[in-house]
Design a protein around this motif. Structure first.
Motif, PDB file in Angstrom:
ATOM      1  N   GLN A  96       1.284  -1.471  -0.293  1.00  8.47           N
ATOM      2  CA  GLN A  96      -0.231  -0.207  -0.240  1.00  8.47           C
ATOM      3  C   GLN A  96       1.377   1.118  -0.163  1.00  8.47           C
ATOM      4  OE1 GLN A  96      -3.867  -1.719   1.483  1.00  8.47           O
ATOM      5  NE2 GLN A  96      -2.812  -0.560   2.699  1.00  8.47           N
ATOM      6  N   PHE A  97       1.895   1.657   1.359  1.00 12.48           N
ATOM      7  CA  PHE A  97       2.423   2.503   0.682  1.00 12.48           C
ATOM      8  C   PHE A  97       3.866   2.463  -0.244  1.00 12.48           C
ATOM      9  CE2 PHE A  97       0.128   4.275   5.583  1.00 12.48           C
ATOM     10  CZ  PHE A  97      -0.337   4.675   5.243  1.00 12.48           C
ATOM     11  N   THR A  98       4.262   3.434  -0.012  1.00  9.89           N
ATOM     12  CA  THR A  98       5.216   3.507  -0.990  1.00  9.89           C
ATOM     13  C   THR A  98       6.730   3.130  -0.268  1.00  9.89           C
ATOM     14  OG1 THR A  98       5.418   6.028  -1.059  1.00  9.89           O
ATOM     15  CG2 THR A  98       4.637   4.472  -2.798  1.00  9.89           C
ATOM     16  N   LEU A  99       7.303   3.418  -0.371  1.00 10.30           N
ATOM     17  CA  LEU A  99       8.626   3.197   0.114  1.00 10.30           C
ATOM     18  C   LEU A  99       9.162   4.445   1.357  1.00 10.30           C
ATOM     19  CD1 LEU A  99      11.061   0.979   1.873  1.00 10.30           C
ATOM     20  CD2 LEU A  99      12.972   1.858  -0.209  1.00 10.30           C
ATOM     21  N   GLU A 100       8.318   4.840   0.169  1.00 17.54           N
ATOM     22  CA  GLU A 100       9.213   6.460   0.640  1.00 17.54           C
ATOM     23  C   GLU A 100       8.283   7.748   1.403  1.00 17.54           C
ATOM     24  OE1 GLU A 100      11.550   5.035  -3.060  1.00 17.54           O
ATOM     25  OE2 GLU A 100       9.424   5.311  -2.355  1.00 17.54           O
ATOM     26  N   GLU A 101       7.205   6.893   1.547  1.00 21.17           N
ATOM     27  CA  GLU A 101       6.192   7.086   1.963  1.00 21.17           C
ATOM     28  C   GLU A 101       6.059   6.973   4.231  1.00 21.17           C
ATOM     29  OE1 GLU A 101       1.956   8.228   0.325  1.00 21.17           O
ATOM     30  OE2 GLU A 101       2.595   6.075   0.020  1.00 21.17           O
ATOM     31  N   MET A 102       6.356   5.037   4.579  1.00 22.56           N
ATOM     32  CA  MET A 102       6.375   4.736   5.651  1.00 22.56           C
ATOM     33  C   MET A 102       8.140   5.470   4.850  1.00 22.56           C
ATOM     34  SD  MET A 102       5.431   0.724   5.018  1.00 22.56           S
ATOM     35  CE  MET A 102       6.322   0.680   3.450  1.00 22.56           C
ATOM     36  N   GLN A 103       9.181   5.343   4.825  1.00 23.17           N
ATOM     37  CA  GLN A 103      10.065   6.336   4.876  1.00 23.17           C
ATOM     38  C   GLN A 103      10.050   7.585   6.391  1.00 23.17           C
ATOM     39  OE1 GLN A 103      12.604   6.311   1.905  1.00 23.17           O
ATOM     40  NE2 GLN A 103      14.011   4.122   2.553  1.00 23.17           N
ATOM     41  N   ALA A 104       9.446   8.160   5.598  1.00 23.24           N
ATOM     42  CA  ALA A 104       8.647   9.560   6.022  1.00 23.24           C
ATOM     43  C   ALA A 104       8.637   9.416   7.458  1.00 23.24           C
ATOM     44  CB  ALA A 104       7.868  10.052   5.257  1.00 23.24           C
TER      45      ALA A 104
END
Length: 440
Positions: free
Chosen positions: A237-245
């Motif tokens: 669901q979330f992208t890697l970049e969204e989860m990193q944020a």
């Protein structure tokens, strides 16, 4: 599991605070009047080593353990309260790091749609008491609409209602149309889940908003789920970049992150993003296992729910097939992760099945997956306390820690199923079940 997202409609928990019996409340208010509480145990189990010490007295002062000494050397003084547990085996209170206390196992879509935050608050009061009486003295509540779990935690801490120590997440963070959105209604209703956020700026805002309104941790949906319409448990669901944020903001602000994740790609991305725990982990693979071991990420299996649901659940077809598919692979994959050395903390997803059956999860670990009884107990004590950041407070019976104590009729290392029938519960120095218990 899916969260029924609703506008924030608050109910004063004092209206249902009567579930805390007069005797238990009086004991909680007056416990400081007694010099000490002496818990005389036939046997005390050290969950770190498996050692059992016979004829011990746990000396409790206020809400904490003062000492643990041979019973023969502890003489009751004036004002001391003596709790005689006879031949029981005593151990630290259990910990469940994946609960939904404000919800119940009813997945009729109509009932989901007519739920309100007020109803969920009432559920929470009932289920918190049930969970405590089952011997679970600490929990993480990983998802509730309207910040109802924040209010429940605060009511428990204030002594209004009985329940476990709680860490709470508030609304789950998820993408539009994902597992944590509201997908049952058509477009004309424009209903959006409380924690839905898309893009880096929005997910950062949602993390900060959850913390503003009282969240102790952040829960995200990294993949689709089972008890939700229109999504795939294996899809990220979330992208890697969204989860990193998300993780960067949460950690900077002192909150851990739990990631609902069934699919292998979502597990890997969430782990690479730095989450503290993977919840469920049904399709975990070798790449995810290696990354989790490298980072020390906890896996929180939720396996007994599969047994209960396949036998007792009455799910709509769009939930049922996903439950069958996930249940066909999860235990094999998670057993592999356990045997590979991934850290495990006990979680149950209580609310997918009835609250109070939490200890059945240990039976699955031992008697289906082959985990040793001691290692299984550690998932619900030492490991769970570590994941919660509460090692200094709970997880073992040691001086200075909370007096969270349970008693069972025999050594759970001989039969872990004995924990499904806890006879004595003390939380923070107050007896809720067994000799001297008021909340019966």
């Amino acid at each position: 599991m899916i969260l029924r997202q609703r506008p924030a409609v608050y109910l004063c928990l004092a209206l249902v605070g009567a579930t805390l019996s007069t005797a238990a409340l009086a004991q909680q208010q007056e416990k400081t009047a007694a010099t000490r509480t002496l818990v005389r145990a036939g046997h005390v189990l050290d969950v770190k080593t498996g050692k059992v010490s016979d004829g011990q007295t746990i000396v409790v002062a206020g809400d904490s353990i003062q000492s643990i000494e041979p019973t023969a050397s502890v003489i009751a003084g004036p004002g001391d309260v003596v709790v005689n547990l006879g031949g029981m085996t005593v151990m630290p209170g259990l910990i469940d790091v994946h609960t939904h206390l404000t919800m119940n196992p009813d997945f009729d879509p109509y009932r989901e749609l007519i739920s309100t935050s007020a109803k969920e608050a009432i559920n929470g009061v009932v289920n918190a008491r049930t969970t405590l009486m089952a011997g679970f003295t600490s929990v993480r509540n990983v998802g509730a609409s309207g910040f109802v779990d924040v209010d429940l935690r605060d009511a428990i801490n204030a002594g209004q209602v009985p329940g476990p120590h709680m860490l709470v997440s508030g609304p789950l963070l998820g993408i539009t149309g994902g597992h944590c959105d509201e997908n049952l209604l058509p477009i004309q209703y424009h209903v959006v889940g409380d924690g839905v956020a898309d893009g880096i700026a929005q997910v950062q805002h949602q993390v900060r908003q959850n913390i503003k309104y009282g969240a102790d941790l952040i829960k995200i949906c990294a993949t689709g789920g089972v008890l939700s319409k229109g999504d795939d448990p294996q899809a990220s669901q979330f992208t890697l970049e969204e989860m990193q944020a998300i993780v960067a903001d949460a950690h900077r602000l002192g909150r851990k992150v739990a990631a609902h994740a069934h699919g292998a790609q979502g597990i890997l991305w969430a782990t690479e993003a730095g989450v503290d725990s993977i919840e469920h982990g049904s399709y975990i693979d070798d790449a995810s296992i290696a990354e989790m071991k490298k980072r020390g990420t906890y896996l929180v299996p939720t396996l007994y729910l599969e047994d209960w649901m396949l036998e007792n659940g009455h799910l709509p077809p769009f939930y049922h097939q996903k439950m069958v598919d996930v249940s066909a692979v999860a235990k094999k994959n998670i057993k592999h992760a356990m045997e590979s050395g991934v850290k495990i903390a006990l979680g149950t997803d209580a609310a997918v099945y009835p609250h109070g059956l939490n200890a059945h999860e240990l039976d699955v670990y031992v008697n289906q997956l082959g985990m040793s009884p001691l290692a299984a107990l550690q998932t619900a004590t030492v490991n769970a306390a570590d994941l919660m950041g509460w090692t200094a407070k709970t997880g073992t019976l040691e001086p200075g820690k909370w007096a969270d104590i349970i008693g069972v009729e025999k050594n759970p290392l001989d039969d872990v199923r004995v924990l499904q029938d806890v006879k004595f519960v003390m939380k923070a120095g107050v007896v809720y079940k067994g000799e001297g218990g008021g909340a019966k």
